[in-house]
Design an enzyme around this catalytic site. Structure first.
Site, short mmCIF file in Angstrom:
data_model
loop_
_atom_site.label_atom_id
_atom_site.label_comp_id
_atom_site.label_asym_id
_atom_site.label_seq_id
_atom_site.Cartn_x
_atom_site.Cartn_y
_atom_site.Cartn_z
N LYS A 13 0.79 -1.21 -0.09
CA LYS A 13 -0.01 -0.24 0.08
C LYS A 13 0.83 1.31 0.02
O LYS A 13 0.53 2.07 -0.80
CB LYS A 13 -0.87 0.06 1.29
CG LYS A 13 -1.74 -1.28 1.35
CD LYS A 13 -2.38 -1.15 2.52
CE LYS A 13 -1.91 -1.18 4.13
NZ LYS A 13 -1.45 -2.43 4.17
N ARG A 88 -9.91 0.64 8.47
CA ARG A 88 -9.37 -0.77 9.02
C ARG A 88 -10.69 -1.68 9.57
O ARG A 88 -10.16 -2.59 9.80
CB ARG A 88 -8.31 -0.63 9.82
CG ARG A 88 -6.94 -1.07 9.14
CD ARG A 88 -6.00 -0.87 10.28
NE ARG A 88 -4.77 -1.43 9.73
CZ ARG A 88 -3.69 -0.89 9.26
NH1 ARG A 88 -3.42 0.32 9.08
NH2 ARG A 88 -2.50 -1.86 9.22
N ARG A 127 11.84 -5.60 4.98
CA ARG A 127 11.67 -4.36 4.87
C ARG A 127 12.54 -3.50 5.95
O ARG A 127 12.88 -3.84 6.93
CB ARG A 127 10.30 -3.89 4.93
CG ARG A 127 9.96 -2.42 5.10
CD ARG A 127 8.40 -2.13 5.22
NE ARG A 127 7.72 -2.68 6.26
CZ ARG A 127 6.43 -2.75 6.16
NH1 ARG A 127 6.07 -1.82 5.19
NH2 ARG A 127 5.78 -3.15 7.33
N ARG A 161 10.91 -1.69 11.41
CA ARG A 161 9.95 -1.34 12.59
C ARG A 161 9.70 -2.45 13.41
O ARG A 161 9.99 -3.60 13.09
CB ARG A 161 8.60 -1.35 11.38
CG ARG A 161 8.54 0.01 10.84
CD ARG A 161 7.16 -0.17 9.82
NE ARG A 161 6.13 -0.55 10.49
CZ ARG A 161 4.87 -0.57 9.54
NH1 ARG A 161 4.90 -0.22 8.43
NH2 ARG A 161 3.91 -1.56 10.11
N ARG A 172 -0.89 -9.32 13.31
CA ARG A 172 -1.33 -8.37 12.38
C ARG A 172 -2.05 -8.83 11.32
O ARG A 172 -3.18 -8.27 10.78
CB ARG A 172 -0.25 -7.59 11.70
CG ARG A 172 0.43 -6.52 12.73
CD ARG A 172 1.87 -6.31 12.20
NE ARG A 172 1.93 -5.43 11.21
CZ ARG A 172 2.89 -5.15 10.29
NH1 ARG A 172 4.14 -5.79 10.72
NH2 ARG A 172 3.00 -4.62 9.34
P1 AP5 Z 1 5.01 -1.55 1.69
O1 AP5 Z 1 4.49 -0.95 0.69
O2 AP5 Z 1 5.65 -0.98 3.04
O3 AP5 Z 1 3.55 -2.49 2.26
P2 AP5 Z 1 2.36 -1.97 3.40
O4 AP5 Z 1 0.98 -2.47 2.56
O5 AP5 Z 1 2.35 -0.49 3.20
O6 AP5 Z 1 2.71 -2.62 4.66
P3 AP5 Z 1 2.73 -2.00 6.01
O7 AP5 Z 1 3.27 -3.08 6.80
O8 AP5 Z 1 2.99 -0.39 6.28
O9 AP5 Z 1 1.05 -2.16 6.14
P4 AP5 Z 1 0.40 -2.21 7.46
O10 AP5 Z 1 -1.11 -1.97 7.19
O11 AP5 Z 1 0.68 -3.26 8.56
O12 AP5 Z 1 1.12 -1.17 8.45
P5 AP5 Z 1 0.50 0.58 9.04
O13 AP5 Z 1 1.86 1.30 8.88
O14 AP5 Z 1 -0.72 0.91 8.27
O15 AP5 Z 1 5.45 -2.86 1.30
C1 AP5 Z 1 6.34 -3.87 2.13
C2 AP5 Z 1 7.69 -4.33 1.68
O16 AP5 Z 1 7.54 -5.05 0.47
C3 AP5 Z 1 8.57 -3.12 1.25
O17 AP5 Z 1 9.99 -3.50 1.73
C4 AP5 Z 1 8.44 -2.97 -0.17
O18 AP5 Z 1 9.76 -2.56 -0.90
C5 AP5 Z 1 8.02 -4.25 -0.53
N1 AP5 Z 1 7.07 -4.36 -1.64
C6 AP5 Z 1 6.10 -3.59 -1.87
N2 AP5 Z 1 5.48 -3.99 -2.99
C7 AP5 Z 1 6.13 -4.99 -3.76
C8 AP5 Z 1 6.04 -5.98 -4.85
N3 AP5 Z 1 5.03 -5.48 -5.85
N4 AP5 Z 1 6.95 -6.85 -4.91
C9 AP5 Z 1 7.96 -7.04 -4.12
N5 AP5 Z 1 8.21 -6.36 -3.11
C10 AP5 Z 1 7.28 -5.45 -2.79
O19 AP5 Z 1 0.11 0.44 10.45
C11 AP5 Z 1 0.67 -0.20 11.47
C12 AP5 Z 1 -0.01 -0.38 12.82
O20 AP5 Z 1 -0.61 1.02 12.93
C13 AP5 Z 1 -1.22 -1.23 12.78
O21 AP5 Z 1 -0.67 -2.72 12.97
C14 AP5 Z 1 -2.09 -0.72 13.70
O22 AP5 Z 1 -1.67 -0.90 15.08
C15 AP5 Z 1 -2.08 0.61 13.54
N6 AP5 Z 1 -3.03 1.44 12.58
C16 AP5 Z 1 -2.71 2.06 11.37
N7 AP5 Z 1 -3.88 2.27 10.90
C17 AP5 Z 1 -4.91 2.08 11.70
C18 AP5 Z 1 -6.19 2.36 11.82
N8 AP5 Z 1 -6.79 2.80 10.49
N9 AP5 Z 1 -7.06 1.68 12.61
C19 AP5 Z 1 -6.46 1.08 13.63
N10 AP5 Z 1 -5.11 0.94 13.55
C20 AP5 Z 1 -4.42 1.47 12.83
#
Ligand code: AP5
Length: 219
Positions: A13, A88, A127, A161, A172
């Site tokens: 994402k 979410r 990552r 992270r 997660r």
């Molecule tokens: P990346 O693009 O970083 O993936 P992502 O989907 O953004 O993953 P996240 O881990 O950031 O998502 P998340 O939803 O768990 O975390 P968030 O920060 O939102 O890609 C991942 C890796 O793969 C990278 O190294 C990239 O280079 C590689 N990659 C990407 N695309 C690729 C491809 N096509 N092929 C190969 N490699 C690829 O949330 C963190 C925490 O915050 C949550 O757990 C929760 O506690 C809290 N939180 C956030 N939002 C909310 C909400 N709305 N409600 C409640 N809690 C929340």
């Protein structure tokens, strides 16, 4: 255009939101990044969220809704935004509908990135991020051009992270299945949901999203 990128942890994402920002001048609204910034600044919200994030759970809905409501009203969102990590839960999706209609905005598309579990684990475990400018990398899929040196700012310091470990990843993924996946039918029913093969390369995924945006723009 206002869109949501939806998918499990590590689906890509953030990677895709950054590419869309560069291409279209839309604003990435990553609730994970906003929470990590609040943790870094030592804000009360950050302190409350940190324990939950480190354990892989979801931060309470009312906090997340307030955070996005405040952000979406800022003038830089007028050009369009990409929601990354929000909504979410079904209550977050319902609250988003209400806040958008209150400020005369609408959603154009909800794009689901489909990636299988083994690939998600490989992606989060490889990552890392530049400690200085925040540019994201991956050991195998997106290494820096010169090992150990950030392509963008030249820093040699990188961070991982705390929630990118196998134990927390299990929680997660379960949070995604139990609390986030139920919003897929919510958007399907509204005719907004489009799915993309997130297992493809970063460029190919970007191409599929551009295709959807092109079709949506014509509609
Ligand atoms: P990346 O693009 O970083 O993936 P992502 O989907 O953004 O993953 P996240 O881990 O950031 O998502 P998340 O939803 O768990 O975390 P968030 O920060 O939102 O890609 C991942 C890796 O793969 C990278 O190294 C990239 O280079 C590689 N990659 C990407 N695309 C690729 C491809 N096509 N092929 C190969 N490699 C690829 O949330 C963190 C925490 O915050 C949550 O757990 C929760 O506690 C809290 N939180 C956030 N939002 C909310 C909400 N709305 N409600 C409640 N809690 C929340």
């Amino acid at each position: 255009m206002n869109i949501i990128l939806l998918g499990p942890p590590g689906a890509g994402k953030g990677t895709q939101a950054k590419l869309l920002e560069e291409q279209h001048g839309m604003i990435q609204l990553s609730t994970g990044d906003m929470l990590r910034a609040a943790v870094k600044r030592g804000e009360p919200l950050g302190l409350e969220a940190k324990k939950i994030m480190d354990a892989g759970g979801l931060v309470p809905d009312h906090l997340m809704i307030k955070m996005i409501e405040d952000r979406i009203r800022k003038p830089d969102c007028a050009k369009g935004f990409i929601l990354d990590g929000f909504p979410r839960t079904v209550p977050q999706a319902e609250a988003l509908d209400k806040m958008l209609s209150a400020c005369g905005k609408k959603l154009d598309a909800v794009i689901e990135l489909k990636v299988d579990e083994a690939a998600l684990i490989e992606r989060v475990s490889g990552r890392f991020t530049c400690a200085k400018c925040g540019t994201g990398y991956h050991k195998k899929f997106k290494p820096p051009k010169h090992a150990g040196v950030c392509d963008v700012c030249g820093s040699t310091e990188f961070i991982c992270r705390p929630d990118d470990n196998p134990e927390t990843m299990k929680t997660r993924l379960k949070a995604f299945q139990d609390q986030t996946a139920p919003i897929l039918p919510y958007y399907r029913q509204k005719g907004l949901l489009k799915s993309v093969d997130g297992m493809a390369s970063m460029d190919a995924v970007h191409g599929s999203i551009e295709h959807i945006l092109g079709e949506t723009g014509k509609a």
